[in-house]
Design an enzyme around this catalytic site. Structure first.
Site, PDB file in Angstrom:
ATOM      1  N   ASP A 187       0.838  -1.195   0.000  1.00  0.00           N
ATOM      2  CA  ASP A 187       0.000   0.000   0.000  1.00  0.00           C
ATOM      3  C   ASP A 187       0.879   1.254   0.000  1.00  0.00           C
ATOM      4  O   ASP A 187       1.672   1.462   0.931  1.00  0.00           O
ATOM      5  CB  ASP A 187      -0.891  -0.037   1.254  1.00  0.00           C
ATOM      6  N   GLY A 188       0.714   2.078  -1.026  1.00  0.00           N
ATOM      7  CA  GLY A 188       1.519   3.294  -1.160  1.00  0.00           C
ATOM      8  C   GLY A 188       1.313   4.261   0.003  1.00  0.00           C
ATOM      9  O   GLY A 188       2.207   5.037   0.333  1.00  0.00           O
TER      10      GLY A 188
ATOM     11  N   PRO B  26      -9.126   1.380  -2.605  1.00  0.00           N
ATOM     12  CA  PRO B  26      -7.788   1.472  -2.008  1.00  0.00           C
ATOM     13  C   PRO B  26      -7.068   2.781  -2.331  1.00  0.00           C
ATOM     14  O   PRO B  26      -6.095   3.144  -1.673  1.00  0.00           O
ATOM     15  CB  PRO B  26      -7.043   0.276  -2.622  1.00  0.00           C
TER      16      PRO B  26
ATOM     17  N   ASP C 141       0.382   7.495  -9.605  1.00  0.00           N
ATOM     18  CA  ASP C 141      -0.326   7.034 -10.808  1.00  0.00           C
ATOM     19  C   ASP C 141      -1.428   6.092 -10.319  1.00  0.00           C
ATOM     20  O   ASP C 141      -1.286   4.873 -10.338  1.00  0.00           O
ATOM     21  CB  ASP C 141       0.679   6.306 -11.715  1.00  0.00           C
ATOM     22  N   SER C 142      -2.500   6.698  -9.851  1.00  0.00           N
ATOM     23  CA  SER C 142      -3.491   5.917  -9.102  1.00  0.00           C
ATOM     24  C   SER C 142      -4.797   5.775  -9.857  1.00  0.00           C
ATOM     25  O   SER C 142      -5.037   6.461 -10.848  1.00  0.00           O
ATOM     26  CB  SER C 142      -3.797   6.644  -7.795  1.00  0.00           C
TER      27      SER C 142
HETATM   28  N1  SAM Z   1      -3.661   5.611 -15.647  1.00  0.00           N
HETATM   29  C1  SAM Z   1      -4.667   5.173 -14.808  1.00  0.00           C
HETATM   30  C2  SAM Z   1      -5.860   6.048 -14.658  1.00  0.00           C
HETATM   31  O1  SAM Z   1      -5.773   7.183 -14.205  1.00  0.00           O
HETATM   32  O2  SAM Z   1      -6.928   5.575 -15.038  1.00  0.00           O
HETATM   33  C3  SAM Z   1      -4.151   4.614 -13.525  1.00  0.00           C
HETATM   34  C4  SAM Z   1      -3.769   3.214 -13.823  1.00  0.00           C
HETATM   35  S1  SAM Z   1      -2.827   2.309 -12.705  1.00  0.00           S
HETATM   36  C5  SAM Z   1      -3.356   0.756 -13.268  1.00  0.00           C
HETATM   37  C6  SAM Z   1      -3.543   2.600 -11.104  1.00  0.00           C
HETATM   38  C7  SAM Z   1      -3.051   1.615 -10.073  1.00  0.00           C
HETATM   39  O3  SAM Z   1      -3.112   2.174  -8.772  1.00  0.00           O
HETATM   40  C8  SAM Z   1      -3.849   0.316 -10.010  1.00  0.00           C
HETATM   41  O4  SAM Z   1      -3.072  -0.744 -10.485  1.00  0.00           O
HETATM   42  C9  SAM Z   1      -4.189   0.153  -8.518  1.00  0.00           C
HETATM   43  O5  SAM Z   1      -4.093  -1.169  -8.062  1.00  0.00           O
HETATM   44  C10 SAM Z   1      -3.144   1.060  -7.891  1.00  0.00           C
HETATM   45  N2  SAM Z   1      -3.481   1.510  -6.510  1.00  0.00           N
HETATM   46  C11 SAM Z   1      -4.684   1.915  -6.046  1.00  0.00           C
HETATM   47  N3  SAM Z   1      -4.590   2.215  -4.739  1.00  0.00           N
HETATM   48  C12 SAM Z   1      -3.299   2.019  -4.368  1.00  0.00           C
HETATM   49  C13 SAM Z   1      -2.585   2.159  -3.152  1.00  0.00           C
HETATM   50  N4  SAM Z   1      -3.191   2.574  -2.033  1.00  0.00           N
HETATM   51  N5  SAM Z   1      -1.251   1.861  -3.141  1.00  0.00           N
HETATM   52  C14 SAM Z   1      -0.623   1.439  -4.263  1.00  0.00           C
HETATM   53  N6  SAM Z   1      -1.260   1.266  -5.440  1.00  0.00           N
HETATM   54  C15 SAM Z   1      -2.572   1.564  -5.504  1.00  0.00           C
END
Ligand code: SAM
Length: 290
Positions: free
Chosen positions: A151-152, A176, A169-170
């Protein structure tokens, strides 16, 4: 025999399948789908990959488009190259989220970067992306890249290390990812940035809900002295217009743009260039609230 229609002997047509993501209750975007390549439920979200004739492979998380093979370059270049060519001497880079690999792969184009850390909560996003988006996951094979599954939010709370650039990049601000947009999270990121560090975040489309972008901007301003909003044209994201925020301790993205390094590196980029670096910060009149 002359009255038998020729079409009777044609092979049956494949059924026509369409996928629609609604952007508001009243409009959305629709793709014709050749076939579903992957569908599953991870520990955190539903994950689908569609094969589409217009945009190539399309990844959905919880039914929302995350990226497509045809237009992902815009988002991934703009979230990385703007901070990379603003910082004077970037060496270390932290990516929160970004499991599809597009962000780290664009950071890895830079020879001056010594270490890239990615903290992605969902291991399945990385595995599925490596299978269906090989052209943007090459960064995972770069020796400078360290992938941490976690978890970031917790990661930046406890990070003993400092980074020159952090990119969030979330997914959108729910599930989450909710805490990745909070004032507290931005304060923690500020603390794990070096003295001249820069943060970039995706800050939603201002077109349908400018308040969402405003809230992100406001939360960033509580920790960072410099916060600038910039825009990019992304056909498959809601409204086709997407915002990012650059939050900085020292450098201003326009005054400190390192155009010479950009020219010298001559990287294989498709959207970002010197003119875009400057023009992206020019906002339409309706967004003069930033
Ligand atoms: N470009 C994309 C958009 O704006 O639609 C974002 C894509 S990228 C796949 C987003 C990623 O953030 C996902 O793989 C998700 O699992 C991850 N993510 C979400 N919450 C997170 C958290 N708390 N810590 C780390 N990663 C997280």
């Amino acid at each position: 025999m002359t009255d038998i229609k020729e079409e009777k002997f044609l092979p049956p047509q494949a059924p026509v399948i369409w996928f629609t993501e609604k952007h508001t209750p009243d409009c959305g975007i629709t793709f014709r789908v050749n076939k579903t390549l992957y569908s599953g439920k991870t520990r955190y979200q539903r994950l689908d990959v569609l094969d589409t004739p217009e945009f190539g492979n399309v990844m959905l998380l919880d039914g929302l488009v995350m990226l497509t093979q045809k237009d992902e370059f815009v988002y991934h270049e703009m979230i990385t190259q703007i901070p990379l060519f603003t910082h004077k001497n970037p060496k270390s880079y932290l990516v929160i989220g970004g499991g599809d690999g597009g962000t780290i792969s664009r950071v890895a184009l830079h020879p001056e970067i010594e270490k890239i850390t990615e903290v992605e909560i969902d291991e399945d996003v990385v595995k599925v992306s490596r299978k269906f988006f090989p052209e943007i996951t090459s960064g995972y094979d770069d020796a400078r890249v360290e992938l941490i599954i976690g978890d970031g939010i917790k990661f930046v709370e406890n990070s003993p290390r400092k980074y020159d650039i952090v990119t969030v990049d979330s997914t959108d601000p729910f599930g989450p990812a909710k805490g990745l947009f909070s004032e507290k999270f931005y304060r923690d990121v500020y603390n794990c940035l070096s003295g001249d560090g820069i943060l970039t975040v995706q800050s939603e489309t201002p077109f349908y809900d400018v308040d969402a972008t405003k809230l992100i901007y406001k939360n960033l301003r509580k920790s960072f002295p410099i916060v600038r909003v910039y825009l990019a044209f992304i056909p498959t994201y809601p409204a086709g217009i997407w915002s990012f925020c650059l939050a900085s301790k020292l450098y201003d993205p326009l005054a400190d743009f390192d155009q010479r390094r950009y020219m010298n590196l001559s990287l294989p980029l498709k959207y970002y260039n010197s003119a875009i670096h400057k023009a992206a910060f020019a906002l339409p009149t309706v967004y003069d609230c930033f």
